[in-house]
Design a protein around this motif. Structure first.
Motif, PDB file in Angstrom:
ATOM      1  N   VAL A  44       0.837  -1.194   0.000  1.00  7.88           N
ATOM      2  CA  VAL A  44       0.000   0.000   0.000  1.00  7.88           C
ATOM      3  C   VAL A  44       0.873   1.245   0.000  1.00  7.88           C
ATOM      4  O   VAL A  44       0.599   2.226  -0.698  1.00  7.88           O
ATOM      5  CB  VAL A  44      -0.938  -0.002   1.229  1.00  7.88           C
ATOM      6  CG1 VAL A  44      -1.732   1.301   1.301  1.00  7.88           C
ATOM      7  CG2 VAL A  44      -1.880  -1.193   1.182  1.00  7.88           C
ATOM      8  N   VAL A  45       1.944   1.198   0.786  1.00  8.85           N
ATOM      9  CA  VAL A  45       2.905   2.308   0.838  1.00  8.85           C
ATOM     10  C   VAL A  45       4.286   1.720   0.540  1.00  8.85           C
ATOM     11  O   VAL A  45       5.003   1.305   1.453  1.00  8.85           O
ATOM     12  CB  VAL A  45       2.895   3.005   2.212  1.00  8.85           C
ATOM     13  CG1 VAL A  45       3.782   4.253   2.178  1.00  8.85           C
ATOM     14  CG2 VAL A  45       1.485   3.371   2.635  1.00  8.85           C
ATOM     15  N   PRO A  46       4.664   1.662  -0.724  1.00  4.45           N
ATOM     16  CA  PRO A  46       5.943   1.039  -1.085  1.00  4.45           C
ATOM     17  C   PRO A  46       7.139   1.764  -0.465  1.00  4.45           C
ATOM     18  O   PRO A  46       7.078   2.950  -0.139  1.00  4.45           O
ATOM     19  CB  PRO A  46       5.972   1.153  -2.618  1.00  4.45           C
ATOM     20  CG  PRO A  46       4.552   1.367  -3.019  1.00  4.45           C
ATOM     21  CD  PRO A  46       3.928   2.131  -1.900  1.00  4.45           C
ATOM     22  N   HIS A  47       8.219   1.028  -0.328  1.00  2.38           N
ATOM     23  CA  HIS A  47       9.448   1.579   0.237  1.00  2.38           C
ATOM     24  C   HIS A  47       9.993   2.708  -0.628  1.00  2.38           C
ATOM     25  O   HIS A  47       9.981   2.634  -1.862  1.00  2.38           O
ATOM     26  CB  HIS A  47      10.502   0.472   0.346  1.00  2.38           C
ATOM     27  CG  HIS A  47      11.872   0.982   0.652  1.00  2.38           C
ATOM     28  ND1 HIS A  47      12.831   1.175  -0.325  1.00  2.38           N
ATOM     29  CD2 HIS A  47      12.439   1.372   1.826  1.00  2.38           C
ATOM     30  CE1 HIS A  47      13.934   1.638   0.226  1.00  2.38           C
ATOM     31  NE2 HIS A  47      13.725   1.765   1.527  1.00  2.38           N
ATOM     32  N   VAL A  48      10.424   3.778   0.041  1.00 11.48           N
ATOM     33  CA  VAL A  48      11.158   4.859  -0.622  1.00 11.48           C
ATOM     34  C   VAL A  48      12.390   5.153   0.226  1.00 11.48           C
ATOM     35  O   VAL A  48      12.382   4.947   1.449  1.00 11.48           O
ATOM     36  CB  VAL A  48      10.295   6.137  -0.771  1.00 11.48           C
ATOM     37  CG1 VAL A  48       9.130   5.897  -1.711  1.00 11.48           C
ATOM     38  CG2 VAL A  48       9.801   6.627   0.579  1.00 11.48           C
ATOM     39  N   PRO A  49      13.469   5.622  -0.382  1.00 11.29           N
ATOM     40  CA  PRO A  49      14.714   5.845   0.377  1.00 11.29           C
ATOM     41  C   PRO A  49      14.569   6.862   1.506  1.00 11.29           C
ATOM     42  O   PRO A  49      15.222   6.727   2.548  1.00 11.29           O
ATOM     43  CB  PRO A  49      15.689   6.337  -0.698  1.00 11.29           C
ATOM     44  CG  PRO A  49      15.143   5.803  -1.985  1.00 11.29           C
ATOM     45  CD  PRO A  49      13.660   5.828  -1.824  1.00 11.29           C
ATOM     46  N   ASP A  50      13.736   7.880   1.304  1.00 14.36           N
ATOM     47  CA  ASP A  50      13.555   8.913   2.323  1.00 14.36           C
ATOM     48  C   ASP A  50      12.616   8.371   3.404  1.00 14.36           C
ATOM     49  O   ASP A  50      11.393   8.295   3.215  1.00 14.36           O
ATOM     50  CB  ASP A  50      12.962  10.170   1.680  1.00 14.36           C
ATOM     51  CG  ASP A  50      12.886  11.341   2.655  1.00 14.36           C
ATOM     52  OD1 ASP A  50      12.826  11.102   3.879  1.00 14.36           O
ATOM     53  OD2 ASP A  50      12.855  12.493   2.188  1.00 14.36           O
ATOM     54  N   VAL A  51      13.178   7.994   4.547  1.00 11.75           N
ATOM     55  CA  VAL A  51      12.389   7.354   5.599  1.00 11.75           C
ATOM     56  C   VAL A  51      11.314   8.291   6.138  1.00 11.75           C
ATOM     57  O   VAL A  51      10.188   7.869   6.424  1.00 11.75           O
ATOM     58  CB  VAL A  51      13.307   6.868   6.742  1.00 11.75           C
ATOM     59  CG1 VAL A  51      12.477   6.295   7.886  1.00 11.75           C
ATOM     60  CG2 VAL A  51      14.279   5.821   6.227  1.00 11.75           C
ATOM     61  N   ASP A  52      11.645   9.572   6.275  1.00  6.91           N
ATOM     62  CA  ASP A  52      10.650  10.524   6.777  1.00  6.91           C
ATOM     63  C   ASP A  52       9.457  10.616   5.830  1.00  6.91           C
ATOM     64  O   ASP A  52       8.295  10.651   6.269  1.00  6.91           O
ATOM     65  CB  ASP A  52      11.282  11.906   6.964  1.00  6.91           C
ATOM     66  CG  ASP A  52      12.254  11.949   8.139  1.00  6.91           C
ATOM     67  OD1 ASP A  52      12.110  11.105   9.049  1.00  6.91           O
ATOM     68  OD2 ASP A  52      13.149  12.807   8.142  1.00  6.91           O
ATOM     69  N   ALA A  53       9.735  10.672   4.541  1.00  8.80           N
ATOM     70  CA  ALA A  53       8.649  10.733   3.555  1.00  8.80           C
ATOM     71  C   ALA A  53       7.841   9.434   3.567  1.00  8.80           C
ATOM     72  O   ALA A  53       6.605   9.452   3.433  1.00  8.80           O
ATOM     73  CB  ALA A  53       9.219  10.988   2.163  1.00  8.80           C
ATOM     74  N   TRP A  54       8.528   8.329   3.719  1.00  3.61           N
ATOM     75  CA  TRP A  54       7.867   7.021   3.786  1.00  3.61           C
ATOM     76  C   TRP A  54       6.934   6.965   4.999  1.00  3.61           C
ATOM     77  O   TRP A  54       5.799   6.498   4.918  1.00  3.61           O
ATOM     78  CB  TRP A  54       8.942   5.941   3.861  1.00  3.61           C
ATOM     79  CG  TRP A  54       8.468   4.528   3.683  1.00  3.61           C
ATOM     80  CD1 TRP A  54       7.254   4.108   3.238  1.00  3.61           C
ATOM     81  CD2 TRP A  54       9.230   3.350   3.947  1.00  3.61           C
ATOM     82  NE1 TRP A  54       7.199   2.734   3.210  1.00  3.61           N
ATOM     83  CE2 TRP A  54       8.402   2.246   3.638  1.00  3.61           C
ATOM     84  CE3 TRP A  54      10.528   3.128   4.407  1.00  3.61           C
ATOM     85  CZ2 TRP A  54       8.841   0.926   3.787  1.00  3.61           C
ATOM     86  CZ3 TRP A  54      10.961   1.815   4.546  1.00  3.61           C
ATOM     87  CH2 TRP A  54      10.127   0.728   4.241  1.00  3.61           C
ATOM     88  N   TRP A  55       7.421   7.466   6.118  1.00  2.00           N
ATOM     89  CA  TRP A  55       6.629   7.475   7.350  1.00  2.00           C
ATOM     90  C   TRP A  55       5.413   8.387   7.211  1.00  2.00           C
ATOM     91  O   TRP A  55       4.300   8.028   7.607  1.00  2.00           O
ATOM     92  CB  TRP A  55       7.508   7.908   8.511  1.00  2.00           C
ATOM     93  CG  TRP A  55       6.830   8.015   9.848  1.00  2.00           C
ATOM     94  CD1 TRP A  55       6.733   9.122  10.629  1.00  2.00           C
ATOM     95  CD2 TRP A  55       6.177   6.968  10.575  1.00  2.00           C
ATOM     96  NE1 TRP A  55       6.060   8.843  11.790  1.00  2.00           N
ATOM     97  CE2 TRP A  55       5.709   7.524  11.787  1.00  2.00           C
ATOM     98  CE3 TRP A  55       5.939   5.622  10.319  1.00  2.00           C
ATOM     99  CZ2 TRP A  55       5.017   6.782  12.738  1.00  2.00           C
ATOM    100  CZ3 TRP A  55       5.246   4.873  11.272  1.00  2.00           C
ATOM    101  CH2 TRP A  55       4.791   5.452  12.455  1.00  2.00           C
ATOM    102  N   GLU A  56       5.597   9.559   6.627  1.00  2.00           N
ATOM    103  CA  GLU A  56       4.474  10.481   6.437  1.00  2.00           C
ATOM    104  C   GLU A  56       3.422   9.876   5.511  1.00  2.00           C
ATOM    105  O   GLU A  56       2.216  10.017   5.747  1.00  2.00           O
ATOM    106  CB  GLU A  56       4.986  11.809   5.866  1.00  2.00           C
ATOM    107  CG  GLU A  56       5.791  12.635   6.867  1.00  2.00           C
ATOM    108  CD  GLU A  56       6.332  13.909   6.249  1.00  2.00           C
ATOM    109  OE1 GLU A  56       5.987  14.190   5.077  1.00  2.00           O
ATOM    110  OE2 GLU A  56       7.096  14.621   6.931  1.00  2.00           O
TER     111      GLU A  56
END
Length: 371
Positions: free
Chosen positions: A318-330
């Motif tokens: 649903v929320v695929p992995h992205v390198p920017d952890v903060d953006a991923w968390w948001e």
């Protein structure tokens, strides 16, 4: 006549002129006799008494069906139900519908519960799903819950998360041994961002007799995210108890999925032996596909190795992995608030498991999600 039935009649008769209430004239002796002759036995005394005051009608809670065997009556509805389920309307253990809810389901007496009509519990039957669940322990309980709703400050108010919660709480206060009441409270609390309270309510629903089997699965997931080992052990103990495939379907999970959620809890436990025994029980019930999954989890735990990766729930996260952890968390916070990201994803999606090592998923459960 029970107290709740008296209060029910008193309230309805005091509001018979309200626009939303339409009462039929009292049932005649022949109306009830024809119904009981068709059923092959007496109807519950409390229902009989209500029908002799007003033979059904439209109420704030839906439509109380009238006595009789003509279309629109209890007798005719029994025939319709029997035809829908492929049964015989003469079967004395067939459900006995007496009320249509605003949601389109039928409230019915479960005549299979015993030979004495006054002890029959009330179930909610959904024809589209062809399933029923215990809704009220007694007809008197239903009457008491109705009056509690109609006399509350919420009566007539818009449906909100708060009114939904209070409705469940009122039911639980009237009938504290009915799982459905506690499950309603648990669901409302979960959406309110109160996971610990929701967990307690789900466990209470699972302790009732009969329970709602899926409540233990909901409780286990919340307990795993909150790292509440004691609650996880309680829920997992019931989930690991032997059950046929039909029961696992009611639990809305499988031995392998329970093991995947339980594995990390066992790894963190200071006393893993009881939990390891539960995994062994799950292994004994797993099918050919899931048996190796549970076995691999057990082997990793015994050897002190990393747990095997969880199996993906869906083709794409649903929320695929992205390198920017903060953006991923948001993005995960937004998806959870919208209801797209669920507890199952947090625990059983490989990408989410990675994120869970970097951010506290318990924070997500405190997000309020209204209707």
């Amino acid at each position: 006549m029970h107290r709740g039935v008296r209060e029910f009649i008193r309230w309805v008769e005091a509001h018979r002129d309200d626009a939303e209430i339409q009462l039929n004239p009292p049932a005649t002796t022949s109306d009830i006799a024809a119904l009981e002759q068709m059923l092959g036995g007496p109807i519950p005394a409390d229902l009989r008494f209500v029908l002799t005051r007003f033979n059904g009608g439209v109420l704030p809670a839906g439509e109380l069906l009238p006595a009789g065997i003509e279309p629109g009556t209890i007798g005719h509805t029994v025939r319709e139900y029997a035809e829908a389920v492929g049964g015989d309307f003469l079967d004395t253990e067939l459900l006995l519908p007496f009320h249509k809810t605003p949601e389109g389901s039928l409230l019915a007496f479960d005549r299979s519960a015993g030979p004495v009509s006054d002890t029959w519990p009330v179930v909610d039957y959904y024809q589209d799903l062809d399933e029923h669940r215990l809704m009220y322990r007694t007809f008197d309980g239903w009457c008491r819950v109705c009056v509690a709703e109609w006399t509350s400050d919420d009566f007539g108010a818009d449906f909100t998360l708060e009114t939904y919660l209070r409705s469940g709480q009122r039911h639980a206060e009237v009938e504290p041994d009915v799982a459905t009441a506690h499950a309603t409270v648990a669901h409302a609390l979960k959406r309110s961002g109160r996971p610990a309270d929701s967990l307690a309510a789900y466990l209470q629903a699972a302790r009732c007799v009969p329970p709602l089997p899926w409540c233990d699965w909901e409780a286990l997931k919340i307990a795993a995210i909150l790292d509440d080992e004691a609650s996880a052990r309680e829920a997992a103990t019931r989930l690991a108890s032997y059950a046929p495939a039909a029961r696992w379907a009611q639990r809305e999970t499988s031995p392998g999925r329970v093991a995947e959620v339980l594995g990390p809890i066992v790894r963190r436990s200071g006393d893993p032996k009881p939990l390891l025994r539960l995994l062994e029980q799950l292994k004994a019930q797993a099918d050919e596909e899931e048996g190796p999954v549970v076995e691999a989890i057990l082997e990793a735990l015994h050897a002190g190795k990393d747990l095997p990766p969880v199996r993906p729930l869906r083709e794409q996260s649903v929320v695929p992995h992205v390198p920017d952890v903060d953006a991923w968390w948001e993005a995960s916070q937004a998806a959870y608030a919208e209801g797209r990201l669920r507890d199952d994803d947090l625990l059983l999606d490989p990408d989410m498991v990675r994120l869970g090592r970097l951010r506290p998923f318990a924070e997500l459960l405190h997000i309020r999600r209204g209707f």
